[in-house]
Design an enzyme around this catalytic site. Structure first.
Site, PDB file in Angstrom:
ATOM      1  CB  CYS A  26      -0.928  -0.013   1.214  1.00  0.00           C
ATOM      2  SG  CYS A  26      -2.134   1.349   1.223  1.00  0.00           S
ATOM      3  CB  CYS A  60      -7.038  -2.055   6.167  1.00  0.00           C
ATOM      4  SG  CYS A  60      -6.568  -2.029   4.414  1.00  0.00           S
TER       5      CYS A  60
END
EC number: 2.8.1.13
Length: 362
Positions: free
Chosen positions: A95, A193
């Site tokens: 990410c 997440c």
């Protein structure tokens, strides 16, 4: 602005420093959850609203940018592909590498911004020649330089980490309280997440499927079965459900995952000791060594919260090779190795192969 306390205080400090600040929240899911469950999950609608409230308090513009398609392709799909190949990826690294300091930074630069400011705990210094270096935060307990090890010199030139010199998270929360930010006591996010319930095995099973395979010991003897090799990772002990106990009666751990054969190799804990790691996908965080083919002393860190281990590193052809002074424990291909010179992040590589420090018994 993730909606957490760190990014809110980082934005506030950027405002105090005189910068023209714009708050941006990244929408990374097309179907975000409405509410968080304690410290699990992130990128929910609640997080977006918390970020907006912080931006309003700081009197800065606020936008939500939809990066969900790129996040799915570059992080979620990559995560599935890596597990399917028997590797253990770190989605936070991907990410940072492909979303926050690639896609986000590219859009920011195109719109005329100078830098992406985040709430990461790390510091950037500039040497006498004007070259930027990434260093650990002042508080090692909160240091996040490991997950930023993927940043390149060009990305460091457009990065800003206002929290790097803060000695503790408690001070950040106290500052948020003084500033009247409603997220001052909001729990930190944990786990992956996009798997907020923490059930990675179940999440992967839904996307990869299940297929019965064998669990083998290091001699090749069948000691159990499983419903999908992708559900296992090196170093795992729980959930093996072995039908044949070890001769010495001691617990066994996952030593290797072979997805093509759909087999899992298990063995004693001492067999998790790794004497060499290497990978071809490497980057330098700033200036590269003048001659990286000559072995040099360094520290290597293989997990976000692991202790650094003294080692010797070198480039050998296309491979970045690291030999630790003491064996590393339970290293899995797919993990990221970050190499340090003191507090400075020198670079990183994705581990492609490992060499056991304990030979297989004849």
């Amino acid at each position: 602005m993730s909606g957490g306390v760190d990014s809110a205080v980082a934005a506030a400090r950027a405002v105090d420093a005189g910068h023209e600040v714009v708050g941006v929240h990244l929408a990374l899911s097309r179907m975000p959850g409405t509410l968080r469950t304690g410290s699990r999950g992130c990128c929910t609608i609640e997080d977006s609203m918390d970020a907006q409230r912080a931006a309003n308090k700081l009197d800065i513009p606020y936008y939500v940018w939809d990066f969900s398609e790129r996040f799915k392709a570059d992080v979620v799909d990559d995560f599935i592909a890596e597990y399917s190949a028997g590797r253990t990826p770190n989605p936070c690294m991907r990410c940072n590498e492909r979303i926050k300091f690639a896609a986000l930074l590219e859009k920011a630069i195109a719109l005329g911004f100078d830098a992406v400011c985040t709430g990461h705990y790390a510091t950037i210094t500039v040497d006498e020649a004007g070259n930027r270096e990434l260093h650990r935060a002042s508080a090692w307990a909160k240091d996040q330089s490991y997950v930023l090890g993927v940043l390149t010199a060009e990305q460091l030139a457009h990065a800003y980490f206002p929290l790097g010199d803060t000695p503790s998270k408690d001070l950040v929360r106290a500052e948020a309280e003084r500033r009247g930010l409603s997220v001052a006591q909001k729990p930190d996010s944990h786990d992956i997440c996009f798997i907020p319930d923490g059930d990675t095995r179940g999440w992967l099973a839904e996307r990869v499927g299940t297929a019965t395979g064998e669990v083998l010991d290091r001699s090749g003897a069948v000691v159990g079965s499983h419903e999908g090799a992708h559900a296992f990772t090196v170093g795992q002990r729980r959930g093996l459900r072995l039908g044949t106990p070890a001769d010495d009666g001691k617990p066994r751990f996952v030593l290797e995952v072979r997805p093509k054969e759909n087999t899992v190799i298990v063995g004693p804990k001492e067999a998790l000791a790794i004497g060499e790691i290497a990978g071809v996908r490497y980057t330098w965080a700033g200036l590269a060594p003048v001659d990286a083919t000559t072995p040099f002393a360094c520290d290597v860190q293989i997990r976000a919260h692991a202790d650094p281990v003294p080692a010797v590193a070198r480039l050998d052809g296309d491979e970045f090779v690291v030999v630790p002074d003491i064996p590393l424990d339970g290293v899995a291909p797919g993990q990221t190795a970050v190499v340090y010179l003191g507090t400075r992040v020198l670079g990183q590589f994705t581990i492609d192969r490992t060499v056991s420090a304990v030979p297989v018994p004849a």
